[in-house]
Structures are given as C-alpha cells and as structure tokens.
Design an enzyme around this catalytic site. Sequence first.
Site, PDB file in Angstrom:
ATOM      1  N   ASP A 127      39.263  42.122  38.911  1.00  0.00           N
ATOM      2  CA  ASP A 127      40.168  41.784  39.553  1.00  0.00           C
ATOM      3  C   ASP A 127      40.551  40.279  38.777  1.00  0.00           C
ATOM      4  OD1 ASP A 127      38.408  39.893  40.067  1.00  0.00           O
ATOM      5  OD2 ASP A 127      38.984  39.001  42.162  1.00  0.00           O
ATOM      6  N   CYS A 130      36.188  39.044  36.725  1.00  0.00           N
ATOM      7  CA  CYS A 130      34.864  40.056  36.847  1.00  0.00           C
ATOM      8  C   CYS A 130      33.278  39.360  36.169  1.00  0.00           C
ATOM      9  CB  CYS A 130      35.381  41.437  36.236  1.00  0.00           C
ATOM     10  SG  CYS A 130      35.744  41.488  34.338  1.00  0.00           S
ATOM     11  N   HIS A 233      35.566  45.953  31.323  1.00  0.00           N
ATOM     12  CA  HIS A 233      35.274  44.673  32.744  1.00  0.00           C
ATOM     13  C   HIS A 233      33.411  45.139  32.918  1.00  0.00           C
ATOM     14  CE1 HIS A 233      34.946  44.550  37.057  1.00  0.00           C
ATOM     15  NE2 HIS A 233      34.136  45.807  37.187  1.00  0.00           N
ATOM     16  N   HIS A 307      50.751  37.396  31.329  1.00  0.00           N
ATOM     17  CA  HIS A 307      50.730  38.909  31.544  1.00  0.00           C
ATOM     18  C   HIS A 307      49.384  38.591  31.455  1.00  0.00           C
ATOM     19  CE1 HIS A 307      54.994  41.158  31.385  1.00  0.00           C
ATOM     20  NE2 HIS A 307      55.269  39.596  32.001  1.00  0.00           N
TER      21      HIS A 307
END
Length: 313
Positions: A127, A130, A233, A307
């Site tokens: 999300d 991490c 991630h 973004h």
Amino acid sequence: MRFKVNVSGKGDKVVSVDGNEKLLGELLQEIAETFGIDMDNVISVRFGYPPQTVKINDESIVRPLEDIGLSSGEKIGVTLKNDNDMSNISPQNKQNNGEVALKDNQSSFVADDGVKWILQQHVVPDDNSCLFHAISYCMYKDISLSKGLRERVAKEIMQDKETYNEAILGKAPRLYMDWILQKDSWGGGIEIAILSKVLNVAVYVLDIDALKFEKFNEDKYDEFIIILFSGVHYDAIESTTKKTVFNVKTDEAFCQMVLACSLEIATKMKKGGKSFNSQKANIVCNICHKTFMGEREIAKHAESTGHTDFGQA
C-alpha cells in the site's frame, strides 16, 4: 491498573493488577497466569510511543511500574524465548521422512546446537507504506506503528537540516518532510538510514533481483533486521518462531547461517519471477496507465502528476 497485553501467537487479553505501586515482576506473573505461559520464558516487554523495550532480568522485575513508565490503559507486547515448537505444523505439510516440506518463500538450516531453524518471508501490505510496515514488523511485530515511523523520519529531517539538505533529499527539507508524511509516498534509502539510527539497529536490505545485501549501519550496531526488496515492494524476514532481530555479537556463526538462508529464499523467489530490475523493467502507473522505464522516469512522473500507485508492466 489494567493493561491490554499481546503475546505472540496467543492474541490480546486484558490483564489487571491491584494498586499503583506494583512491580514489573508482579505484572509479569499476572500475564503468565492469564496466558498460561511460563514467566521464565518472557525475555522483554514493549510499550509506549515511540515504543520502548524493557528486557526482563533480575533488576527490571523489581522496578515499580510507574518508574518504568507503565500506566493504566497501556498496550503491552510480550516477547517470549524461541521454543522452536513445530507442533503446529499440520501433517499434510510434512514429507514422508518427517521433515517439514518448505514453501517457496522458506529456507532452513541447522544451528551449531543442533536446532533446526526455518526462515521465511513475512508479507506486509502492498500500500506504498511497505518499507515502514516491514521495519515496524521486524521491530515490534506490529505494522500499526508504521505511521509513527514516517513521523520519526520527518522529525529527524527537520532537526538535522545540515545532514538532510536539499542536495541529499532532492527538495527542500520542509517539502520533503511534508511529502514523506503522506501515506502514499514510497520510502527508500534515506528513510532506511534514518530509521536504522533512530531504532539503534542495523538494517540489511536483501535485493531479490541482485541477490545481494545492502547493509545500513552494520558497523554501528550489533543487532540487525533483514528486509526483502523485490524492486517495488519490501517484506520482512522472520523465523517460524517469529524471531526477526539477530545479534551478530552474541552468535556470529548463527547470523552467518541466517544470512545464507535469507539469500536462498531470495534465490527461490527470483526463480519464481517475484522480482524485477527497477532500473530496466517497464513500470506502469496504475492511475493513468502510462508505462515508464526505470526509477528515474517514475520519479519525474510522480513529481509532475502526484501519482504514486505503480506496478510492474
């Protein structure tokens, strides 16, 4: 005095002690009776914000709760000794010879004392927080503290603008602080270095694609944690007994086996396609669906559009 107590693997329970001058040892006895555990297996308790840890020894158990900083209503996490109990493994997860069948994100070794250890990837939510989740889990077994770790990073940057200047951060310290406090902002090397110093622990980042460690402050701290990085991630490395903090000074040989075992996990994950080179791979913006090559293009796009949700194309 009432406390909400968490013991790993046993959930949360409310524990009460009478009076305001109770000792830590008396509280531990109540916790042991409530959870049905051996008080001698408790090695530390953690509480407060920012979280602090009290190791259990002959000196600490005779300290009044008030002196330690524990007050009624506090949430307490209890850390137990590793008992390497494998009894919770179901029969279908065992091989015919009685050995545990390892998963793709696990690896094992036998320590010098003959005890078999299994290390594994602990997956945290994907999300954009991490990195903070992975470090929070390694340190506290609790990712709800991730937001607090962001705040600690921001505080350190504003208190030491000479070290964390615009040349290092890529933007003015105040702007960077505002940015990193946003829940969608990715953390990276700057945040890892800061949290390593704040938490007094070395952080070993294992790059799954490169199959190598980047070690933050290994020369300053004996204790270290390991986090996996796939390219986009972060996850944590833990043992099946939930051990996440390792001490190279206490047992260097054991720690070398932990590092080798972690590399084996990364190798398995890379072979399984669970990594990619963020410098070369195509990455898609999940908001506008444009595709970019490498981190530099991503950074420019994020800066110009705001973004922050990206994935592998």
